[in-house]
Design a protein around this motif. Structure first.
Motif, PDB file in Angstrom:
ATOM      1  N   THR B 108       3.309  -3.111  -2.524  1.00  0.00           N
ATOM      2  CA  THR B 108       1.911  -2.935  -2.883  1.00  0.00           C
ATOM      3  C   THR B 108       1.137  -2.237  -1.845  1.00  0.00           C
ATOM      4  O   THR B 108       1.399  -2.526  -0.801  1.00  0.00           O
ATOM      5  N   ILE B 109       0.141  -1.469  -2.425  1.00  0.00           N
ATOM      6  CA  ILE B 109      -0.790  -1.083  -1.534  1.00  0.00           C
ATOM      7  C   ILE B 109      -1.463  -2.173  -0.328  1.00  0.00           C
ATOM      8  O   ILE B 109      -1.598  -2.154   0.646  1.00  0.00           O
ATOM      9  N   GLY B 110      -1.681  -3.286  -1.158  1.00  0.00           N
ATOM     10  CA  GLY B 110      -2.468  -4.520  -0.278  1.00  0.00           C
ATOM     11  C   GLY B 110      -1.448  -4.881   0.794  1.00  0.00           C
ATOM     12  O   GLY B 110      -1.818  -5.059   2.023  1.00  0.00           O
ATOM     13  N   ARG B 111      -0.148  -5.111   0.326  1.00  0.00           N
ATOM     14  CA  ARG B 111       0.917  -5.447   1.593  1.00  0.00           C
ATOM     15  C   ARG B 111       1.036  -4.675   2.466  1.00  0.00           C
ATOM     16  O   ARG B 111       1.068  -5.022   3.836  1.00  0.00           O
ATOM     17  N   GLN B 112       1.044  -3.323   2.319  1.00  0.00           N
ATOM     18  CA  GLN B 112       1.211  -2.237   3.287  1.00  0.00           C
ATOM     19  C   GLN B 112      -0.344  -2.285   4.220  1.00  0.00           C
ATOM     20  O   GLN B 112      -0.212  -2.049   5.381  1.00  0.00           O
ATOM     21  N   MET B 113      -1.303  -2.547   3.546  1.00  0.00           N
ATOM     22  CA  MET B 113      -2.323  -2.506   4.366  1.00  0.00           C
ATOM     23  C   MET B 113      -2.489  -3.838   5.384  1.00  0.00           C
ATOM     24  O   MET B 113      -3.046  -3.698   6.288  1.00  0.00           O
ATOM     25  N   VAL B 114      -2.092  -4.904   4.800  1.00  0.00           N
ATOM     26  CA  VAL B 114      -2.291  -6.188   5.552  1.00  0.00           C
ATOM     27  C   VAL B 114      -1.158  -6.082   6.614  1.00  0.00           C
ATOM     28  O   VAL B 114      -1.559  -6.275   7.832  1.00  0.00           O
ATOM     29  N   GLU B 115      -0.074  -5.371   6.365  1.00  0.00           N
ATOM     30  CA  GLU B 115       0.912  -5.371   7.539  1.00  0.00           C
ATOM     31  C   GLU B 115       0.558  -4.350   8.589  1.00  0.00           C
ATOM     32  O   GLU B 115       0.745  -4.630   9.772  1.00  0.00           O
ATOM     33  N   PRO B 142     -12.109   3.195  -7.147  1.00  0.00           N
ATOM     34  CA  PRO B 142     -12.701   2.130  -8.252  1.00  0.00           C
ATOM     35  C   PRO B 142     -11.914   0.597  -8.332  1.00  0.00           C
ATOM     36  O   PRO B 142     -10.608   0.752  -8.336  1.00  0.00           O
ATOM     37  N   THR B 143     -12.388  -0.357  -8.560  1.00  0.00           N
ATOM     38  CA  THR B 143     -12.069  -1.664  -8.626  1.00  0.00           C
ATOM     39  C   THR B 143     -11.132  -1.883  -7.599  1.00  0.00           C
ATOM     40  O   THR B 143      -9.921  -2.439  -7.963  1.00  0.00           O
ATOM     41  N   PRO B 144     -11.480  -1.879  -6.344  1.00  0.00           N
ATOM     42  CA  PRO B 144     -10.461  -2.099  -5.037  1.00  0.00           C
ATOM     43  C   PRO B 144      -9.669  -3.383  -5.178  1.00  0.00           C
ATOM     44  O   PRO B 144      -8.569  -3.492  -4.876  1.00  0.00           O
ATOM     45  N   GLU B 145     -10.194  -4.597  -5.894  1.00  0.00           N
ATOM     46  CA  GLU B 145      -9.473  -5.975  -5.990  1.00  0.00           C
ATOM     47  C   GLU B 145      -8.314  -5.756  -6.669  1.00  0.00           C
ATOM     48  O   GLU B 145      -7.175  -6.037  -6.186  1.00  0.00           O
ATOM     49  N   SER B 146      -8.440  -5.076  -7.577  1.00  0.00           N
ATOM     50  CA  SER B 146      -7.237  -4.916  -8.528  1.00  0.00           C
ATOM     51  C   SER B 146      -6.149  -3.880  -8.164  1.00  0.00           C
ATOM     52  O   SER B 146      -5.078  -3.906  -8.094  1.00  0.00           O
ATOM     53  N   ARG B 147      -6.870  -2.714  -7.253  1.00  0.00           N
ATOM     54  CA  ARG B 147      -6.067  -1.483  -6.648  1.00  0.00           C
ATOM     55  C   ARG B 147      -5.106  -2.224  -5.650  1.00  0.00           C
ATOM     56  O   ARG B 147      -4.023  -1.663  -5.143  1.00  0.00           O
ATOM     57  N   PHE B 148      -5.579  -3.446  -4.864  1.00  0.00           N
ATOM     58  CA  PHE B 148      -5.103  -3.985  -3.883  1.00  0.00           C
ATOM     59  C   PHE B 148      -3.352  -4.413  -4.004  1.00  0.00           C
ATOM     60  O   PHE B 148      -2.715  -4.382  -3.338  1.00  0.00           O
ATOM     61  N   ASP B 149      -3.569  -4.737  -5.426  1.00  0.00           N
ATOM     62  CA  ASP B 149      -2.279  -5.283  -6.070  1.00  0.00           C
ATOM     63  C   ASP B 149      -1.281  -4.078  -6.722  1.00  0.00           C
ATOM     64  O   ASP B 149      -0.098  -4.519  -7.162  1.00  0.00           O
ATOM     65  N   SER B 150      -1.748  -2.642  -6.673  1.00  0.00           N
ATOM     66  CA  SER B 150      -1.194  -1.950  -7.495  1.00  0.00           C
ATOM     67  C   SER B 150      -0.103  -1.202  -6.478  1.00  0.00           C
ATOM     68  O   SER B 150      -0.001  -1.343  -5.257  1.00  0.00           O
ATOM     69  N   TYR B 151       0.976  -0.650  -6.841  1.00  0.00           N
ATOM     70  CA  TYR B 151       2.122   0.065  -6.311  1.00  0.00           C
ATOM     71  C   TYR B 151       1.507   1.491  -6.217  1.00  0.00           C
ATOM     72  O   TYR B 151       0.685   2.042  -7.175  1.00  0.00           O
ATOM     73  N   PRO B 152       2.051   2.518  -5.195  1.00  0.00           N
ATOM     74  CA  PRO B 152       1.547   3.642  -4.912  1.00  0.00           C
ATOM     75  C   PRO B 152       1.797   4.399  -6.128  1.00  0.00           C
ATOM     76  O   PRO B 152       0.873   5.398  -6.594  1.00  0.00           O
ATOM     77  N   HIS B 153       2.999   4.309  -7.003  1.00  0.00           N
ATOM     78  CA  HIS B 153       3.057   5.215  -8.338  1.00  0.00           C
ATOM     79  C   HIS B 153       2.312   5.071  -9.355  1.00  0.00           C
ATOM     80  O   HIS B 153       2.166   5.625 -10.267  1.00  0.00           O
ATOM     81  N   GLU B 154       1.479   3.743  -9.304  1.00  0.00           N
ATOM     82  CA  GLU B 154       0.648   3.484 -10.260  1.00  0.00           C
ATOM     83  C   GLU B 154      -0.771   4.505 -10.126  1.00  0.00           C
ATOM     84  O   GLU B 154      -1.792   4.297 -10.861  1.00  0.00           O
TER      85      GLU B 154
END
Lengths: 330, 325
Positions: B108-115, B142-154
């Motif tokens: 997920t985008i979030g995991r990559q950012m945290v790492e 838009p809606t960064p909280e939900s994008r945090f849990d998205s995968y790049p392909h989404e």
């Protein structure tokens, strides 16, 4: 400008639609369908350079391929010089094939790597003019090579020995060798470096002047449209949203999307990137919005735009599909 | 002293068993804090090579043969690997043409950012998440909280590139190197992304090295410009000056070839021929076979970058107003 009905063009497309079936989810019964073209009408006049401009996914490439008979339309018709050609079988289509040719974006993919330049250029003649004698084929190939600024000595060499610009010259030579009246060029210079782009555009201009060619020129580059085109159709999500003479379009862009496109061009004088915008995205072509496809990004959109679909209607000397323009809200 | 100072950089690739060919032939580059520099050239000119070399990322069989790269006073070429990692991706961030070169498709985008954050400093998950979402908001996702849990392909291509920029910003870098960051994007999305990069660099005083083939883009975004040809810098100076009064015949040729530079329907000013490959450079100035101003000496001697007022030009016959007929 006259109405579509009275206009006679070298190439006419009427009500073109194209739907592509997409792979469905293995648990789902739904069969998603991508709407690539949603009713496109256009008349390409003899001798003009008709440009189609738009961003990826707008359907411009599909339009070019349907005109060439490389993709079958789901609906609608293609006419060439007064004859309907989209429903012809291979044999009856053959006489038209020599009269219309195509140049593709990527000269690395469009030339057969195992075929010498001479064979690449002779192939359309052998196929489309089977009665031509060998010596005549050789003569025609050499003449077309000289015409595009290619050294006839290149004939025995293979595509991998050439740079991108040289390959695109060879691809143009292949398109010209049957002496066509009409050429579909799909992003013919986008893969090339700036200094080479000018060489290829000049070559296409020269071929047009010398041979009275008609072009369907597909591109995303508005600077090229302004330089090369006579008329331009702006496409968005499978529809033409504005159709105008090139000078008119640049002097007075009417559709909000056309304006956005023009504002987005980077300029040597600067100033285009000063205003920041929220992310704008093309709507999903599998589930297009019910109203105007541009409404979700449009600063002028209102209730009607989100519910109804605007048709391409005359607006001054141009044709525009926009309620805001129609109602004078622009 | 400049924040980044590159001197005499040479990158070599083997040619046959004994020989080497130079992809960079002695490049100098200076970048002040917060400065925006454009590097323009055609494919094969060495502009991407320069970006990779600055980060000491030239991979086998290529090698940096000579030169120095000083960042904040330290030579990156002699620094131990651990310290380079502390600079690369941290104090100097990179944005590539293809966002998927940066993003891992299965995380997920979030995991990559945290790492990314945790790789460079001690930070707890909750705090890293908060900071990541804040950065996603800064790049107008838009809606960064939900994008945090998205995968790049989404995400669409434009949004992915915004995520890459958000990741680049996580560590508050001093320099961003952007290699054709919008070449794969549509014009309207390109305008959005470049406007974003421009604003972020200005607001946070981040230095930018923008590598592109597009003169329009550098004209919009950068203050200073370097034109590269066949592994060398041929001209360097303020962006305005180079665009309005190009001094090197190649710079002038590139500008003149643009369709917006001639009246509609007129023949474009093409540069004849193509750029030579690094293995078959002509003797003398590499540009001389295509140059309309070349004289006998250009076939023999290699020009060096020389100061002409506030800019530098590598040419025996530069185009200087009033200098020659």
């Amino acid at each position: 400008m006259t109405g579509l009905a009275e206009e006679r063009g070298l190439v006419e497309v009427r009500g073109l639609e194209k739907r592509f079936a997409m792979p469905s989810h293995f648990l789902s019964r739904e069969k998603p369908v991508l709407h690539a073209l949603n009713g496109v009408d256009a008349v390409i006049r003899r001798g003009e350079a008709f440009c189609v401009v738009g961003e990826s996914g707008c359907g411009k490439t599909t339009l070019g391929r349907i005109v060439m008979g490389l993709t079958e339309p789901s609906n609608g018709e293609v006419h060439f010089d007064g004859s309907r050609i989209d429903d012809l079988g291979e044999t009856r289509r053959r006489p038209f094939r020599a009269r219309m040719q195509m140049v593709f974006q990527n000269p690395y993919a469009s030339l057969n790597p195992r075929r010498s330049v001479f064979d690449t250029l002779a192939e359309p003649l052998r196929h489309l003019r089977p009665r031509m004698r060998r010596a005549e084929v050789r003569e025609a190939v050499e003449a077309v090579m000289l015409a595009v600024g290619a050294d006839p000595k290149w004939g025995r060499r293979m595509p991998h020995e050439f740079s991108g610009g040289q390959r695109q010259r060879i691809a143009i030579a292949r398109a010209l060798v049957t002496d066509p009246e009409f050429i579909v060029a799909d992003e013919p210079i986008s893969a090339l470096d700036v200094s080479i782009q000018a060489q290829i555009l000049n070559l296409m201009t020269k071929a047009r002047e010398e041979r009275g060619l008609t072009y369907l020129f597909i591109t995303h580059d508005l600077n090229v449209v302004r330089h090369f085109g006579d008329r331009v159709a702006v496409m968005y999500l499978g529809r033409i949203v504005e159709l105008a003479d090139v000078v008119e379009l640049f002097d007075r862009p009417r559709h909000p999307y056309t304006r956005l496109l023009l504002e987005a061009i980077p300029k040597l004088e600067g100033g285009s990137f000063e205003r920041e915008r929220q992310p704008g995205e093309l709507p999903n072509p599998i589930k297009p919005p019910p109203g105007c496809a541009f409404a979700p990004r449009c600063p002028l959109a209102d209730e009607r735009c989100r519910a109804e679909r605007p048709a391409l209607k005359p607006a001054g000397p141009a044709r525009v599909a926009c309620f805001a323009v129609e109602e004078g809200r622009d | 002293m400049a924040l980044l100072e590159v001197r005499g950089l040479e990158v070599a690739f083997p040619q046959g068993p004994r020989d080497e060919a130079l992809a960079l032939r002695g490049v100098d580059l200076d970048l002040d804090p917060g400065e925006r520099l454009g590097v323009v050239g055609e494919s094969g000119a060495g502009k991407s090579m320069l970006a990779f070399a600055i980060l000491n990322l030239i991979s086998e069989p290529g090698r940096i043969r000579a030169g120095s790269i000083r960042f904040d006073g330290r030579n990156l070429l002699t620094l131990p690997p651990a310290e380079i990692r502390n600079i690369r991706g941290n104090r100097i961030a990179m944005i590539f043409q293809d966002p998927m070169m940066t993003l891992n498709p299965v995380l997920t985008i979030g995991r990559q950012m945290v790492e990314t954050l945790q790789a460079h400093r001690r930070i707890g998950w909750a705090e890293a998440r908060k900071l990541s979402i804040e950065r996603l908001g800064q790049v107008a996702i838009p809606t960064p909280e939900s994008r945090f849990d998205s995968y790049p392909h989404e995400l669409s291509g434009g949004l992915r590139q915004r995520v890459v920029i958000a990741i680049a910003l996580l560590t508050d870098p001093e320099i961003i190197i952007a290699d054709e960051p919008t070449t794969a994007l549509d014009v309207t999305i390109q305008a959005e992304i470049m406007a974003l990069i421009l604003r972020l660099c200005r607001d946070h005083r981040v230095g930018l090295i923008l590598i592109t083939h597009d003169l329009g883009v550098v004209a919009e975004v950068t203050e200073r410009l370097m034109i590269m040809y066949a592994g060398k810098v041929v001209e360097e100076g303020s962006t305005r000056q180079l665009i309005e009064h190009p001094g090197h015949p190649y710079t002038r040729g590139l500008l003149a070839a643009l369709p917006q530079r001639v009246a509609r329907g007129q023949t474009l000013n093409q540069i004849p021929g193509t750029m030579p490959g690094i293995a078959d450079l002509p003797a003398g100035c590499a540009y001389h076979p295509r140059c309309e101003r070349a004289i006998a000496g250009c076939h023999i001697n290699i020009p060096v970058l020389e100061a002409h007022g506030s800019r530098r030009i590598s040419c025996f016959r530069p185009l200087l107003a009033g200098a020659e007929a």
